[in-house]
Design a protein around this motif. Structure first.
Motif, PDB file in Angstrom:
ATOM      1  N   TYR A  22      52.280  46.456  65.447  1.00  0.00           N
ATOM      2  CA  TYR A  22      51.784  46.856  64.143  1.00  0.00           C
ATOM      3  C   TYR A  22      50.871  48.062  64.327  1.00  0.00           C
ATOM      4  CZ  TYR A  22      52.964  42.052  62.650  1.00  0.00           C
ATOM      5  OH  TYR A  22      53.595  40.861  62.384  1.00  0.00           O
ATOM      6  N   THR A  23      50.987  49.020  63.437  1.00  0.00           N
ATOM      7  CA  THR A  23      50.005  50.103  63.402  1.00  0.00           C
ATOM      8  C   THR A  23      50.071  50.804  62.059  1.00  0.00           C
ATOM      9  OG1 THR A  23      49.105  52.043  64.558  1.00  0.00           O
ATOM     10  CG2 THR A  23      51.497  51.913  64.367  1.00  0.00           C
ATOM     11  N   ASP A  24      48.931  51.392  61.659  1.00  0.00           N
ATOM     12  CA  ASP A  24      48.900  52.257  60.482  1.00  0.00           C
ATOM     13  C   ASP A  24      48.565  53.690  60.894  1.00  0.00           C
ATOM     14  OD1 ASP A  24      46.295  51.858  61.249  1.00  0.00           O
ATOM     15  OD2 ASP A  24      45.519  51.476  59.233  1.00  0.00           O
ATOM     16  N   SER A  25      48.782  54.000  62.176  1.00  0.00           N
ATOM     17  CA  SER A  25      48.474  55.329  62.687  1.00  0.00           C
ATOM     18  C   SER A  25      49.342  56.381  61.997  1.00  0.00           C
ATOM     19  CB  SER A  25      48.714  55.375  64.198  1.00  0.00           C
ATOM     20  OG  SER A  25      48.413  56.653  64.715  1.00  0.00           O
ATOM     21  N   PRO A  27      55.585  58.917  61.052  1.00  0.00           N
ATOM     22  CA  PRO A  27      56.246  58.072  60.049  1.00  0.00           C
ATOM     23  C   PRO A  27      55.656  58.258  58.665  1.00  0.00           C
ATOM     24  CG  PRO A  27      54.794  56.756  61.403  1.00  0.00           C
ATOM     25  CD  PRO A  27      54.815  58.126  62.010  1.00  0.00           C
ATOM     26  N   ILE A  28      56.496  58.090  57.658  1.00  0.00           N
ATOM     27  CA  ILE A  28      56.048  58.136  56.269  1.00  0.00           C
ATOM     28  C   ILE A  28      55.623  56.729  55.884  1.00  0.00           C
ATOM     29  CG2 ILE A  28      56.733  58.620  53.891  1.00  0.00           C
ATOM     30  CD1 ILE A  28      58.865  60.515  55.034  1.00  0.00           C
ATOM     31  N   THR A  29      54.386  56.576  55.444  1.00  0.00           N
ATOM     32  CA  THR A  29      53.870  55.246  55.115  1.00  0.00           C
ATOM     33  C   THR A  29      53.973  54.994  53.622  1.00  0.00           C
ATOM     34  OG1 THR A  29      51.637  56.140  54.943  1.00  0.00           O
ATOM     35  CG2 THR A  29      52.310  55.232  57.076  1.00  0.00           C
ATOM     36  N   ASP A  30      53.916  53.731  53.250  1.00  0.00           N
ATOM     37  CA  ASP A  30      53.985  53.303  51.865  1.00  0.00           C
ATOM     38  C   ASP A  30      52.580  53.329  51.272  1.00  0.00           C
ATOM     39  OD1 ASP A  30      54.317  52.067  49.439  1.00  0.00           O
ATOM     40  OD2 ASP A  30      55.737  50.571  50.187  1.00  0.00           O
ATOM     41  N   GLU A  31      52.352  54.247  50.353  1.00  0.00           N
ATOM     42  CA  GLU A  31      51.007  54.418  49.797  1.00  0.00           C
ATOM     43  C   GLU A  31      50.571  53.229  48.948  1.00  0.00           C
ATOM     44  OE1 GLU A  31      48.999  56.724  50.672  1.00  0.00           O
ATOM     45  OE2 GLU A  31      50.495  57.717  51.922  1.00  0.00           O
ATOM     46  N   ARG A  32      51.516  52.346  48.586  1.00  0.00           N
ATOM     47  CA  ARG A  32      51.125  51.179  47.792  1.00  0.00           C
ATOM     48  C   ARG A  32      50.364  50.158  48.619  1.00  0.00           C
ATOM     49  NH1 ARG A  32      56.793  49.194  45.801  1.00  0.00           N
ATOM     50  NH2 ARG A  32      57.172  49.697  47.989  1.00  0.00           N
ATOM     51  N   TYR A  33      50.491  50.264  49.940  1.00  0.00           N
ATOM     52  CA  TYR A  33      49.847  49.283  50.813  1.00  0.00           C
ATOM     53  C   TYR A  33      49.001  50.005  51.862  1.00  0.00           C
ATOM     54  CZ  TYR A  33      53.176  46.114  48.656  1.00  0.00           C
ATOM     55  OH  TYR A  33      53.909  45.398  47.746  1.00  0.00           O
ATOM     56  N   PRO A  34      47.961  50.731  51.432  1.00  0.00           N
ATOM     57  CA  PRO A  34      47.161  51.496  52.399  1.00  0.00           C
ATOM     58  C   PRO A  34      46.472  50.590  53.392  1.00  0.00           C
ATOM     59  CG  PRO A  34      46.048  51.364  50.270  1.00  0.00           C
ATOM     60  CD  PRO A  34      47.422  50.804  50.068  1.00  0.00           C
ATOM     61  N   GLY A  35      46.446  51.041  54.656  1.00  0.00           N
ATOM     62  CA  GLY A  35      45.724  50.327  55.688  1.00  0.00           C
ATOM     63  C   GLY A  35      46.474  49.171  56.309  1.00  0.00           C
ATOM     64  N   ARG A  36      47.668  48.864  55.794  1.00  0.00           N
ATOM     65  CA  ARG A  36      48.406  47.744  56.355  1.00  0.00           C
ATOM     66  C   ARG A  36      49.298  48.168  57.512  1.00  0.00           C
ATOM     67  NH1 ARG A  36      50.477  43.926  51.354  1.00  0.00           N
ATOM     68  NH2 ARG A  36      48.508  43.788  50.249  1.00  0.00           N
ATOM     69  N   GLY A  37      49.805  49.376  57.435  1.00  0.00           N
ATOM     70  CA  GLY A  37      50.725  49.832  58.462  1.00  0.00           C
ATOM     71  C   GLY A  37      52.062  49.133  58.358  1.00  0.00           C
ATOM     72  N   GLU A  96      53.503  53.968  77.862  1.00  0.00           N
ATOM     73  CA  GLU A  96      52.325  53.801  77.016  1.00  0.00           C
ATOM     74  C   GLU A  96      52.642  54.285  75.607  1.00  0.00           C
ATOM     75  OE1 GLU A  96      48.505  54.315  79.964  1.00  0.00           O
ATOM     76  OE2 GLU A  96      49.471  56.129  79.209  1.00  0.00           O
ATOM     77  N   ILE A  97      52.026  53.632  74.628  1.00  0.00           N
ATOM     78  CA  ILE A  97      52.134  54.045  73.237  1.00  0.00           C
ATOM     79  C   ILE A  97      50.762  54.495  72.774  1.00  0.00           C
ATOM     80  CG2 ILE A  97      52.586  53.255  70.875  1.00  0.00           C
ATOM     81  CD1 ILE A  97      54.699  51.403  72.007  1.00  0.00           C
ATOM     82  N   GLY A  98      50.691  55.694  72.192  1.00  0.00           N
ATOM     83  CA  GLY A  98      49.424  56.257  71.744  1.00  0.00           C
ATOM     84  C   GLY A  98      49.317  56.289  70.235  1.00  0.00           C
ATOM     85  N   VAL A  99      48.154  55.898  69.708  1.00  0.00           N
ATOM     86  CA  VAL A  99      47.904  55.940  68.275  1.00  0.00           C
ATOM     87  C   VAL A  99      46.509  56.510  68.032  1.00  0.00           C
ATOM     88  CG1 VAL A  99      49.410  53.962  67.782  1.00  0.00           C
ATOM     89  CG2 VAL A  99      46.982  53.574  68.245  1.00  0.00           C
ATOM     90  N   ASP A 100      46.263  56.884  66.792  1.00  0.00           N
ATOM     91  CA  ASP A 100      44.947  57.389  66.417  1.00  0.00           C
ATOM     92  C   ASP A 100      43.879  56.338  66.723  1.00  0.00           C
ATOM     93  OD1 ASP A 100      42.668  57.763  64.335  1.00  0.00           O
ATOM     94  OD2 ASP A 100      43.732  59.671  64.335  1.00  0.00           O
TER      95      ASP A 100
END
Length: 586
Positions: A82-85, A143-153, A170-174
């Motif tokens: 899971y990530t919201d990066s 990735p394009i995120t769903d603005e209806r669910y901010p912060g969920r990723g 390795e996987i890098g995220v913000d």
């Protein structure tokens, strides 16, 4: 020269500062250092810990050198997280050549990213156009995120290289982003044994290997035991399959047995099937070589397909149960489905995956319906209130440790009723403890579930491994916003069939959807349709307890609800005894 040196020094300092900032803003996560196993697609074998291999060193010791080497290729493996990066980076090292003469580097040595949104829908996430294959292979994704669910990723699935050994990754995220590994699934997988075609040759990218396509379509783990040029029904690999508690086994080795004598071919298949059947009663699917199909019809492939069919018929006549067959005609491989007459293009991979999906769904009684309510999917609409997959895994484990006598499946109306030991909010704990707990009920409700989400849970293990006396269903109100009344009734019917397949001796009870504010008439109409479908099926009973929550004017009694949808303690008390004792107006 002096000015040039100053400018050069300034540039170097700037570069160093930028590098430092990048190091601060990107956090790297190593899957092999996670606190639990997170490499998906590996067998449940602690000896595989710390590797991206498909077989352990102990299992490889007696194998031919080619098999030992190929077992370290990461075909079929994936990482779920899971990530919201806003951006995702991947870096890793491989041990072999990046590309093959008929397979690009993106397929042999690349990675592929997919996401699953809050409603269970899959999305392919194309990489940024800056990947590089060098000492360190690098990819990045925006990735394009769903603005209806901010912060969920999103839930992401990263498919690993098909024809190379991953030495590290390795996987890098913000650094400010959510990131969490999803532990390796515990449900029984599909285990597939075959050749280079099964390993993934010649997909353009890992996500297009047919076993990975099949995994997405079924939303099940598919263990990839494909070995390029070496899928020869080896006894050691059959033993590895037998040690895997699989939901279904696929045997697809004909292409690597074409040059074998007919008697050896028959003996290997017969011995392998009998050995596997002696260890498990799970279904075994035998697959023909597509080279023997229309448009190809290579004589050797046609001959071996005939031998496989004869073997299947003989073993079936001898009483070997659970054998199934997938023919060339059922596969329907298109003429443009191969690169070289043998290895598959993406078009061929899709055709092969879809043929397996149709056959496997029929075997497992998991037909994918036309309506969204009959297509099993996950959801993540109530995060961070709770994590849907975590609850599923926890309840499966609890059911294995302490098999329940009765279960109630539903949405938040059930989830937050009671019986959760304080782990979740409880709106009717006193009535649950007074009536439901003594009746032996386990709460299998999930906040924000729709019918299709409960269908996924039933198909993925929540009713497996124990014998319930009663299974009670209370679901459907969350489908009001996205489905019509007939679709809701069809979904309930499909859910009832799925429950019956897994709990054939249980008493299945469908409760009518409880009334809710401003939708009382629609609830009544939908319940009438559900009752008609359930009675026509003849394998479950229908009961309406919701009338106890209505006032004399036919609208809800507001004093019995928290918000017009969820009952309060007083409301639950009105219906608890009726549900627990199995009584009420029918």
């Amino acid at each position: 020269m002096k000015k040039r040196s100053v400018r050069l020094l300034a540039a170097m300092l700037c570069l160093g500062t930028t590098a430092g900032l990048n190091a601060q803003t990107t956090l790297w996560h190593d899957p092999l250092k996670a606190d639990r196993p997170v490499v998906q697609g590996q067998a449940d074998d602690p000896r595989l810990a710390g590797t991206f291999d498909r077989l352990s060193e102990a299992e490889c010791e007696p194998l031919r050198p080619a098999l030992r080497s190929l077992s370290t290729n990461s075909a079929g493996l994936a990482l779920h997280f899971y990530t919201d990066s806003p951006q995702i980076f991947v870096r890793y090292g491989v041990s072999g050549a990046y590309a093959m003469t008929h397979m690009p580097a993106t397929g042999a040595s690349g990675v592929d990213l997919y996401s699953i949104d809050d409603h269970g829908a899959w999305h392919y996430r194309r990489p940024d156009f800056n990947w590089s294959f060098s000492d360190t292979v690098r990819y990045s994704f925006t990735p394009i995120t769903d603005e209806r669910y901010p912060g969920r990723g999103y839930e992401y699935r990263l498919y690993l290289p098909l024809y190379n050994r991953v030495e590290w990754m390795e996987i890098g995220v913000d650094s400010a982003a959510l990131f969490r590994w999803i532990p390796r699934r515990t449900e029984r997988p599909v285990a597939a044994y075959g050749t280079s075609i099964l390993q993934g040759g010649c997909a353009s990218r890992p996500g297009m290997a047919w076993t990975n396509i099949l995994s997405r379509k079924l939303d099940r783990t598919v263990l990839n035991f494909g070995f390029s040029g070496s899928g020869q029904m080896d006894a050691e690999i059959i033993e590895a399959l037998a040690r895997t508690d699989a939901r279904l086994y696929i045997l697809d080795c004909i292409p690597n047995l074409i040059g074998f004598d007919d008697s050896v071919f028959t003996a290997r298949y017969t011995d392998g099937i009998e050995r596997l059947r002696s260890r498990t009663d799970a279904p075994i699917l035998l697959v023909e070589d597509v080279g023997g199909g229309e448009g190809f019809a290579y004589p050797a492939s046609v001959r071996k397909n005939e031998l496989l069919k004869a073997c299947y018929r003989k073993l079936t006549e001898q009483g070997v149960e659970g054998l199934h067959y997938l023919s060339c005609e059922e596969i329907g491989m298109p003429e443009d489905g191969t690169v070289d007459g043998i290895h598959l293009t993406d078009l061929g991979m899709k055709a092969l995956a879809e043929a397996h999906e149709r056959k496997i769904r029929a075997i497992l009684h998991e037909t994918d319906g036309r309506e969204s309510t009959t297509r099993a999917v996950t959801q993540r609409r109530e995060y961070p209130g709770y994590e849907w997959l975590d609850r599923h895994e926890a309840l499966e484990a609890l059911n294995r440790r302490q098999p329940p006598r009765n279960v109630m499946l539903g949405n938040s109306i059930t989830h937050y009723w009671g019986g959760s030991d304080g782990r979740y909010p409880e709106n009717g704990s006193r009535s649950w403890e007074k009536h439901m707990a003594p009746a032996g009920f386990r709460n299998l409700g999930y906040g924000n579930d729709r019918i299709e989400n409960v269908l996924w849970r039933v198909r993925h293990g929540e009713l497996d491994g124990y014998r319930a006396e009663r299974v009670v269903l209370l679901i459907g109100v969350n489908n009001f916003s996205c489905n019509d009344d007939d679709q809701i009734a069809a979904g309930i019917a499909a859910l009832v069939e799925a429950v019956r397949d897994r709990q054939p001796d249980a008493r299945i009870e469908v409760l009518g959807i409880l009334p809710c504010r401003n939708a009382e008439k629609r609830v009544g109409h939908v319940n009438a349709l559900i009752e008609e479908r359930v009675r026509r099926q003849g394998i479950a009973s229908f009961r309406d307890v919701g009338h106890r929550l209505l006032g004399r004017d036919g609208t809800i009694d507001e004093s019995l609800f928290l918000d017009g949808l969820h009952p309060n303690e007083k409301g639950y008390a009105r219906i608890a005894r009726l549900i627990a004792e199995g009584s009420g107006r029918r």
